[in-house]
Scaffold this motif. Structure first.
Motif, short mmCIF file in Angstrom:
data_model
loop_
_atom_site.label_atom_id
_atom_site.label_comp_id
_atom_site.label_asym_id
_atom_site.label_seq_id
_atom_site.Cartn_x
_atom_site.Cartn_y
_atom_site.Cartn_z
N GLY A 243 0.83 -1.20 0.00
CA GLY A 243 0.00 0.00 0.00
C GLY A 243 0.85 1.24 0.00
N PRO A 244 0.21 2.37 0.09
CA PRO A 244 -1.21 2.63 0.34
C PRO A 244 -2.07 2.53 -0.93
CG PRO A 244 -0.04 4.71 0.17
CD PRO A 244 1.00 3.62 0.06
N PHE A 245 -1.47 2.49 -2.10
CA PHE A 245 -2.27 2.47 -3.32
C PHE A 245 -2.57 1.04 -3.74
CE2 PHE A 245 -0.07 6.53 -3.29
CZ PHE A 245 -1.16 7.38 -3.40
N ASN B 166 3.88 2.75 -4.96
CA ASN B 166 4.04 2.35 -3.55
C ASN B 166 5.52 2.26 -3.17
OD1 ASN B 166 1.32 2.24 -2.85
ND2 ASN B 166 1.10 0.13 -3.56
N LYS B 167 6.30 1.69 -4.07
CA LYS B 167 7.73 1.54 -3.82
C LYS B 167 8.41 2.91 -3.69
CE LYS B 167 8.86 -2.16 -6.45
NZ LYS B 167 9.46 -2.75 -7.65
N ALA B 168 8.03 3.83 -4.57
CA ALA B 168 8.67 5.15 -4.59
C ALA B 168 8.45 5.91 -3.29
CB ALA B 168 8.15 5.96 -5.78
N ILE B 169 7.28 5.73 -2.69
CA ILE B 169 6.96 6.51 -1.48
C ILE B 169 7.11 5.67 -0.20
CG2 ILE B 169 5.47 8.16 -2.70
CD1 ILE B 169 3.07 6.57 -1.51
N ALA B 170 7.68 4.48 -0.34
CA ALA B 170 7.77 3.54 0.80
C ALA B 170 8.48 4.15 2.01
CB ALA B 170 8.45 2.25 0.37
N THR B 171 9.45 5.03 1.75
CA THR B 171 10.19 5.60 2.89
C THR B 171 9.76 7.04 3.19
OG1 THR B 171 11.96 6.23 1.38
CG2 THR B 171 12.22 4.13 2.53
N TYR B 172 8.60 7.42 2.65
CA TYR B 172 8.06 8.78 2.90
C TYR B 172 6.65 8.68 3.48
CZ TYR B 172 11.93 10.24 -0.11
OH TYR B 172 13.18 10.45 -0.65
N ASP C 121 14.57 12.95 -5.86
CA ASP C 121 14.92 11.59 -6.29
C ASP C 121 13.72 10.73 -6.66
OD1 ASP C 121 14.30 11.67 -3.52
OD2 ASP C 121 15.23 9.71 -3.23
N ILE C 122 12.52 11.10 -6.23
CA ILE C 122 11.34 10.28 -6.58
C ILE C 122 10.35 11.04 -7.48
CG2 ILE C 122 11.47 8.84 -4.50
CD1 ILE C 122 9.00 10.51 -3.47
N ARG C 123 10.69 12.28 -7.83
CA ARG C 123 9.72 13.12 -8.55
C ARG C 123 9.28 12.50 -9.89
NH1 ARG C 123 12.15 18.60 -8.68
NH2 ARG C 123 11.87 18.43 -6.43
N THR C 124 10.23 12.07 -10.69
CA THR C 124 9.88 11.51 -12.00
C THR C 124 9.14 10.18 -11.86
OG1 THR C 124 11.82 12.58 -12.92
CG2 THR C 124 10.83 10.85 -14.25
N THR C 125 9.57 9.37 -10.90
CA THR C 125 8.91 8.08 -10.68
C THR C 125 7.46 8.29 -10.25
OG1 THR C 125 11.05 7.24 -9.96
CG2 THR C 125 9.16 5.86 -9.49
N VAL C 126 7.24 9.26 -9.37
CA VAL C 126 5.87 9.53 -8.92
C VAL C 126 5.05 10.11 -10.08
CG1 VAL C 126 4.45 10.98 -7.41
CG2 VAL C 126 6.46 9.81 -6.48
N ARG C 127 5.66 11.00 -10.84
CA ARG C 127 4.95 11.58 -11.99
C ARG C 127 4.47 10.47 -12.95
NH1 ARG C 127 7.26 16.54 -15.55
NH2 ARG C 127 5.69 16.57 -17.18
#
Ligand code: MN3
Length: 226
Positions: A34-36, A73-79, A100-106
């Protein structure tokens, strides 16, 4: 069988167990759970035959969309703070995300939001817009046929992977625009109405290089009146 009964029957059926991510699978994969989450397809994968084939639907939903969800989920796992936000919220505030996660989240929040909307708008047979939206389409584009022409032109004009989106901007106006990759009108605060997925994963199994035939098929299985 109406749509609601159909949906209930479908959920109760064995098809659902193949489409919904199973708990045991979630436990054995390294992707955070999760959370998605991947929303279930609101119909069986063969519901849009012959326009969109079951194999494409199964892969598109169960592999491609699932990958966007897992990667997000992986990209935000530590946020932990970002895990409380909606995917729409993340897309509207990309500049405030860690670099470092901006493009992955986009890419992956975009993929999640775009596809979640796409499944809801596909239905066989398609319906023409009705009511207020039909009137607005006439006012903005001239007629439903002109709107359709504009959708086809925009979808055919996407270079590489992307989307043709029909959406309502923050100013309340309707528009049709191409978007590259998994970019989404949601990034500009617009509301999605109807999109055509121009990634080859959406059509190549059945239509190969015949994108125009696929685009026309999409317009046959689309529900605009919601
Ligand atoms: Mn896709």
């Amino acid at each position: 069988m109406n749509r609601r009964t159909f949906f209930q029957t479908f959920l109760a059926g064995t098809v659902a167990s193949r489409l919904l991510p199973s708990t045991s699978h979630a436990q054995t994969t390294s992707a955070p759970s999760g959370p998605f989450t991947l929303p279930p397809l609101p119909y069986p994968p063969n519901a849009l035959e012959p326009y969109i084939d079951a194999e494409t639907m199964t892969l598109h939903h169960g592999k491609h969309h699932a990958a966007y969800v897992n990667n997000l989920n992986k990209a935000i796992a530590t946020y932990p703070d970002l895990q409380k936000k909606s995917a729409e919220d993340l897309l509207q505030n990309l500049d405030s995300l860690p670099a470092d996660i901006r493009t992955t989240v986009r890419n992956n929040a975009g993929g999640h939001v775009n596809h979640s909307h796409l499944w809801k708008t596909l239905k066989n047979p398609g319906e023409k817009p009705s009511g207020k939206l039909a009137k607005e389409i006439d006012q903005t584009f001239g007629s439903y046929d002109k709107w359709k022409e504009e959708m086809i032109k925009t979808a055919m004009g996407v270079f590489g992977s992307g989307w043709a989106w029909f959406a309502r901007g923050q100013d309340g106006k309707l528009f049709i625009k191409p978007y590259p990759n998994q970019d989404s009108p949601v990034m500009e605060g617009a509301n999605l109405i109807y999109g055509i997925d121009i990634w080859e994963h959406a059509y190549y199994l059945k239509y190969r290089n015949l994108r125009a035939d696929y685009v026309k098929a999409c317009l046959e299985v689309s529900l605009y009146s919601f």
